[in-house]
Design a protein around this motif. Structure first.
Motif, PDB file in Angstrom:
ATOM      1  N   THR A 160      -1.191   1.978  16.152  1.00  0.00           N
ATOM      2  CA  THR A 160      -2.140   2.406  15.131  1.00  0.00           C
ATOM      3  C   THR A 160      -1.839   3.843  14.707  1.00  0.00           C
ATOM      4  N   SER A 195      -9.447  -3.870   4.741  1.00  0.00           N
ATOM      5  CA  SER A 195      -8.675  -3.453   5.904  1.00  0.00           C
ATOM      6  C   SER A 195      -8.782  -4.506   7.012  1.00  0.00           C
ATOM      7  N   LYS A 197      -9.254  -7.553   6.531  1.00  0.00           N
ATOM      8  CA  LYS A 197      -8.539  -8.724   6.018  1.00  0.00           C
ATOM      9  C   LYS A 197      -7.020  -8.527   6.061  1.00  0.00           C
ATOM     10  N   GLY A 198      -6.580  -7.337   6.462  1.00  0.00           N
ATOM     11  CA  GLY A 198      -5.156  -7.074   6.567  1.00  0.00           C
ATOM     12  C   GLY A 198      -4.547  -6.451   5.334  1.00  0.00           C
ATOM     13  N   MET A 199      -5.402  -5.891   4.448  1.00  0.00           N
ATOM     14  CA  MET A 199      -4.906  -5.258   3.240  1.00  0.00           C
ATOM     15  C   MET A 199      -5.576  -3.897   3.031  1.00  0.00           C
ATOM     16  N   PRO A 200      -5.334  -2.936   3.924  1.00  0.00           N
ATOM     17  CA  PRO A 200      -5.934  -1.604   3.737  1.00  0.00           C
ATOM     18  C   PRO A 200      -5.362  -0.938   2.496  1.00  0.00           C
ATOM     19  N   TYR A 201      -6.233  -0.381   1.658  1.00  0.00           N
ATOM     20  CA  TYR A 201      -5.731   0.207   0.410  1.00  0.00           C
ATOM     21  C   TYR A 201      -6.244   1.615   0.156  1.00  0.00           C
ATOM     22  N   THR A 241      -0.795  -0.268   6.628  1.00  0.00           N
ATOM     23  CA  THR A 241      -0.391  -1.668   6.690  1.00  0.00           C
ATOM     24  C   THR A 241      -1.385  -2.432   7.560  1.00  0.00           C
ATOM     25  N   SER A 242      -1.216  -3.745   7.596  1.00  0.00           N
ATOM     26  CA  SER A 242      -2.109  -4.568   8.412  1.00  0.00           C
ATOM     27  C   SER A 242      -1.943  -4.289   9.900  1.00  0.00           C
ATOM     28  N   SER A 243      -0.780  -3.755  10.295  1.00  0.00           N
ATOM     29  CA  SER A 243      -0.501  -3.543  11.718  1.00  0.00           C
ATOM     30  C   SER A 243      -0.703  -2.105  12.193  1.00  0.00           C
ATOM     31  N   THR A 245      -3.258   0.076  10.954  1.00  0.00           N
ATOM     32  CA  THR A 245      -4.546   0.619  10.497  1.00  0.00           C
ATOM     33  C   THR A 245      -5.715  -0.058  11.192  1.00  0.00           C
ATOM     34  N   GLU A 246      -6.685   0.742  11.622  1.00  0.00           N
ATOM     35  CA  GLU A 246      -7.936   0.237  12.185  1.00  0.00           C
ATOM     36  C   GLU A 246      -9.109   0.912  11.483  1.00  0.00           C
TER      37      GLU A 246
END
Length: 375
Positions: A160, A195, A197-201, A241-243, A245-246
């Motif tokens: 992360t 985020s 959902k795997g799409m942090p923007y 990215t999805s991997s 980011t928390e």
């Protein structure tokens, strides 16, 4: 009941707009409503640096900085970047420096060779920070609790690199304040849900964190230094990215902030944000534009149905009522979770007002002089 061909087409289109809206409500935002709220970590993982940029913030620093300096965390520093202030900020920080050993002051002088704007100040703060994990907030912000840093520390997962927090605005009794808080709520629901959902923007600089190595590996803000805003959302948009980011949504992890108190100030703020949004990744611009466009078409479709037969009006009214009922099962829970429970009974009205305000602001943002100015 007999409907004309035009009425059937219009109502069908109106219903389709509802289905698109429900995708965001039930398949994106509902994830946040049902997400488990994290418990406070038992131990501090590693030291960290808090970075605050200040330009003429003497009153806010006097009011809020002690709450940050006195966080219940074993080892941290607070780096305050004084960006050419002339209101007494420098003198106040010097007083605080004598009281708090964990305060570090970075001064940007008028005769320094620098690129104007907050991004330069943030960069100077990052360079001065001695720890790898960086936590960001603003001078007009105050944490919900002394456990804020326990939540915003480096997560247990070493992969992360970015941590997205939430920052609500303080309440006062005015329509503008209700609108600002409601807009902040929906912005947070969107970026936190996507985020998950795997799409942090995006993230907000009032409450977020990331690794110093990530900043320098990607040459900081070099790709968008010319844009007035975006030290927070454009950086996250480019590198989250999805991997890696928390998110953090526990109430103790929230950071409260002072809202604008004038319509003009709020319009200027939204104009800066609108300008940054144009530089998001294409896939993010597409899905966010789709959300706004179909919200617009939903209201336009409903208004258009009111000019047709009584039967068409009844059907359109039923579709509109269905939209409100479904959202009543999702958004009041989110408003409570995100510290805005006083707005939960007003959200249908505020939703409409906010839509028209942001539509107007988006139109106004296309005009006027663009200048680099962060304060």
């Amino acid at each position: 009941m007999i409907l004309t061909q035009v009425e059937i087409c219009l109502i069908s289109f109106f219903a389709f707009c509802l289905f698109v809206q429900l995708y965001y409500v039930l398949f994106v935002h509902l994830k946040l409503a049902n997400a488990a709220v994290e418990a406070v970590p038992e131990l501090a993982k590693s030291p960290l640096s808090i970075i605050i940029c200040a330009r003429n913030e003497v009153s806010n620093l006097e009011k809020y900085l002690p709450a940050i300096l006195n966080q219940s965390y074993p080892e941290f520093e607070v780096v305050v970047v004084n960006d050419r202030s002339w209101d007494g900020t420098e003198e106040l920080l010097e007083q605080f420096e004598k009281q708090y050993a964990n305060l570090k002051i970075v001064k940007i002088l008028d005769n320094d060779k620098f690129i104007a704007g907050k991004k330069f100040a943030v960069t100077m703060g990052i360079k001065a920070a001695k720890h790898e994990w960086l936590v960001f907030t603003d001078a007009d912000c105050i944490p919900e609790s002394s456990n804020w840093l326990m939540y915003m520390q480096q997560p247990a997962n070493e992969n992360t690199e970015i941590l997205l927090g939430y920052s609500p605005y303080l309440k006062n009794e005015s329509l503008l304040n209700a609108l600002i808080r409601f807009e902040t709520f929906f912005t947070a629901v969107n970026y936190l849900s996507f985020s998950l959902k795997g799409m942090p923007y995006m993230g907000v600089g009032r409450n977020m964190a990331y690794k110093k190595a990530l900043f320098f590996k990607n040459k900081g803000f070099a790709a968008h230094m010319h844009i007035p805003s975006g030290d927070d959302d454009l950086f996250v948009n480019a590198h989250a990215t999805s991997s890696n980011t928390e998110i953090r949504i526990n109430k103790d992890s929230h950071v409260w902030s002072e809202p604008n108190r004038s319509w003009a100030g709020y319009l200027r703020q939204k104009k800066r944000h609108f300008g940054a949004g144009k530089f998001y990744k294409p896939k993010h611009k597409f899905i966010l534009s789709l959300q706004i466009i179909f919200q617009f078409l939903f209201y336009v479709g409903f208004a258009a149905c009111m000019f047709f037969s009584l039967e068409a009006k009844y059907i359109a009214g039923g579709i509109f009522l269905l939209s409100i009922i479904i959202r009543c099962f999702v958004y009041p829970k989110l408003l409570n979770r995100l510290n805005y429970k006083d707005l939960r009974w007003w959200f249908p009205i505020l939703d409409i007002l906010l839509f028209f305000f942001l539509t107007l602001n988006g139109f106004l943002s296309m005009f006027g002089k663009k200048k680099v100015n962060w304060k």
